[in-house]
Each structure stands twice: as C-alpha cells, then as structure tokens.
Design an enzyme around this catalytic site. Structure first.
Site, short mmCIF file in Angstrom:
data_model
loop_
_atom_site.label_atom_id
_atom_site.label_comp_id
_atom_site.label_asym_id
_atom_site.label_seq_id
_atom_site.Cartn_x
_atom_site.Cartn_y
_atom_site.Cartn_z
N MET A 7 102.76 -36.38 -11.61
CA MET A 7 103.34 -35.08 -11.28
C MET A 7 102.75 -34.59 -9.96
SD MET A 7 104.08 -33.13 -14.82
CE MET A 7 102.44 -32.54 -15.10
N HIS A 14 94.50 -40.86 -10.18
CA HIS A 14 95.78 -41.47 -9.80
C HIS A 14 95.55 -42.64 -8.83
CE1 HIS A 14 97.04 -37.18 -10.62
NE2 HIS A 14 97.85 -37.84 -11.41
N GLY A 124 96.87 -43.44 -17.34
CA GLY A 124 95.43 -43.24 -17.50
C GLY A 124 95.07 -42.87 -18.93
N GLN A 130 99.08 -39.10 -24.84
CA GLN A 130 100.27 -39.44 -24.04
C GLN A 130 100.48 -40.96 -24.04
OE1 GLN A 130 101.48 -37.49 -20.26
NE2 GLN A 130 100.57 -39.26 -19.27
N SER A 163 94.05 -32.50 -12.58
CA SER A 163 94.59 -31.51 -11.64
C SER A 163 94.12 -30.11 -12.03
CB SER A 163 96.11 -31.54 -11.67
OG SER A 163 96.56 -32.82 -11.41
N ARG A 164 93.81 -29.93 -13.30
CA ARG A 164 93.40 -28.59 -13.75
C ARG A 164 91.99 -28.21 -13.30
NH1 ARG A 164 95.96 -27.18 -19.45
NH2 ARG A 164 98.01 -28.02 -19.03
O1 PAF Z 1 100.54 -37.71 -16.92
C1 PAF Z 1 101.38 -37.13 -16.19
O2 PAF Z 1 101.13 -36.84 -15.01
C2 PAF Z 1 102.74 -36.76 -16.77
O3 PAF Z 1 102.63 -36.39 -18.10
C3 PAF Z 1 103.78 -37.88 -16.60
C4 PAF Z 1 103.41 -39.15 -17.38
C5 PAF Z 1 103.94 -38.23 -15.13
C6 PAF Z 1 105.14 -37.39 -17.12
O4 PAF Z 1 105.58 -36.26 -16.43
#
Ligand code: PAF
Length: 262
Positions: A7, A14, A124, A130, A163-164
């Site tokens: 995102m 990342h 990650g 997730q 990011s937070r």
């Molecule tokens: O982990 C993230 O940045 C988001 O949840 C993802 C996997 C890009 C989906 O929007």
C-alpha cells in the site's frame, strides 16, 4: 514474474520483500494501492501516509521492473459487488477488532493476482494473520501462484517495521519497543521449557506493564495454520499480539518452536 503487493509508504520491510523478489525472479512488479475496503475506520484510511515519490525511488533503487498503481475507480468500479471471504481465519485475532478488514485484504489480493500474471508473490510475516488468510485463499480458490513468506524486519531496538510507526509520539515510539521484549520473554521461557500458556501470559503481561500507555487489544497463542488458540506450546505455535499506544495500533508476533516436550 515476482509480485510484491503493497500500500506504499515503503520501508525496510518492503525493501526486503522487493530485494528477495529481485534475487529470485527475472521480472519484478510492485503494486502500490491504498485499498480503501480493508480500512475499518475512515480516520486510519485518511491518515495512511502517501509517499509516492519516495516509494518510486525505493523501487528504482532495488531494481523493480514495473509498478502497478491503479486508481480506486479501476479497482472498484461503482458496479463491483464481489468480495472474498476466508471464513474462520478472517474472524480471529485482528479480525475480532477490525470487522471487514480481511475481506478487504483477500478481495484486493485476489484481484491483484488476477490482474498481474505473477508466478510468485511475496508477503511479510509481520502480518501473520494476513499471510494465513492469503495462503488459505490461494489454496481454496486454486490460484496458480506460489506464496513466499519473508521474515519480519525490525528496527535496531526490535520494533517491527510498520507504516504506523511514524504516527507514534517520541515517547510512545520508545514504549513500543516493549512488544519485541514481551515476545522475546515468551520465546526465552519456551526455550527454558515452559509450555503452559497461562504461565507464559503472566510473564508477557509483566513485561508489557513496563510501558505505562500500552493498551492491549489481544495476546494469543495460536496454531500457525488454523489460528485457533492453544493452551500448551507443544507444537510450533505463534504468539500474536496487538497493542495500542496513544491510539496507534501495532501488531507483532513470534513463532515459538518448542524442543522436545517437557
Ligand atoms: O500488507 C499490505 O500492505 C496490504 O494488506 C496488502 C497485502 C498490500 C493488501 O492491500
């Protein structure tokens, strides 16, 4: 083709995903899309940092071949009405506190997998739930893509990259290091032979109490694939937590691998 869905607001976490993809795939594509349907509150969506120029620079630096950055209208035209549910997994842990979040994640990831013809996608392990949701979706819906999971990247003081983190005050940034200390304490106790989750919880909460502003959302010991709670650490188990500092919600987790049962 290697795909790294993001995102944006790219950080060292990342970068490690992109660098691994670069290492393993002849063609690497990053996606940058702030997915509105995975935000359970409007303020979080509005506050999500948009850092396009810096993100592009980081991608160029790692040698990414292409960036896919669709508009909201491209991803969700007004008539769109199909959503992906991963029942069970989506409702546990963070799902209890963020209704609809994992439907949003599964839906956008399914769409990205269909739009981008990648062979491999990188995620990650900081977002452990997730990864479980996405792996289950890929298996249930027979997506022809391989999921590769990458270790959490941490700041030198142990705070997981997120990011937070930039939304924490200086004081809360210091206090937030308690998350890693808490998980390490649990992991050390498991290495010493402790298996009982109620005792492990006591040590964890003792550590957490050193951060005066920490507000615990959850602290759970779960089976890594079903995410169901366990009360003994006899098998590989993930200890997962979400804690708020001044309204900023941070998550972290650690895999516990017990030796021989005691
Ligand atoms: O982990 C993230 O940045 C988001 O949840 C993802 C996997 C890009 C989906 O929007």
């Amino acid at each position: 083709m290697g795909l790294v869905p993001t995102m944006g607001n790219l950080h060292a976490g990342h970068r490690s995903l992109l660098a691994r993809a670069r290492n393993e795939c002849p063609f690497v594509i990053a996606t940058i899309f702030v997915n509105p349907i995975q935000f359970d509150n409007r303020e979080d969506l509005d506050k999500y940092p948009r850092t396009w120029e810096a993100d592009v620079r980081l991608c160029q630096d790692v040698g990414v071949d292409a960036i896919f950055a669709p508009s909201i209208e491209t991803m969700y035209p007004p008539q769109s009405s199909t959503f992906v549910e991963v029942k069970g997994l989506q409702d546990l842990l963070c799902g209890r506190h963020r209704p609809g979040h994992f439907v949003g994640v599964a839906t956008v990831v399914a769409k990205l997998f269909n739009i981008v013809p990648a062979d491999v996608a990188y995620f990650g392990l900081k977002d452990f739930q997730q990864t479980a949701v996405i792996q289950r979706m890929v298996s249930d819906l027979n997506f022809p893509i391989e999921i590769r999971l990458c270790p959490t990247v941490r700041e030198p003081d142990g705070l997981a990259m997120s990011s937070r983190n930039s939304r924490l005050s200086a004081d809360h940034r210091r206090q937030a290091t308690v998350l890693y200390r808490m998980l390490r304490r649990v992991s050390d106790k498991v290495s010493e032979g402790l298996r009982d989750v109620s005792q492990l919880r006591r040590y964890a909460l003792e550590e957490l109490s050193s951060a005066p502003d920490a507000v615990l959302d959850y602290l759970e010991w779960v089976d890594p694939s079903t995410l169901l709670a366990v009360d003994k650490v006899h098998q590989p188990t993930v200890v997962a937590t979400a804690v708020q500092f001044g309204g900023v919600r941070l998550i972290d987790n650690m895999l516990l691998e017990p030796g021989s049962p005691s």
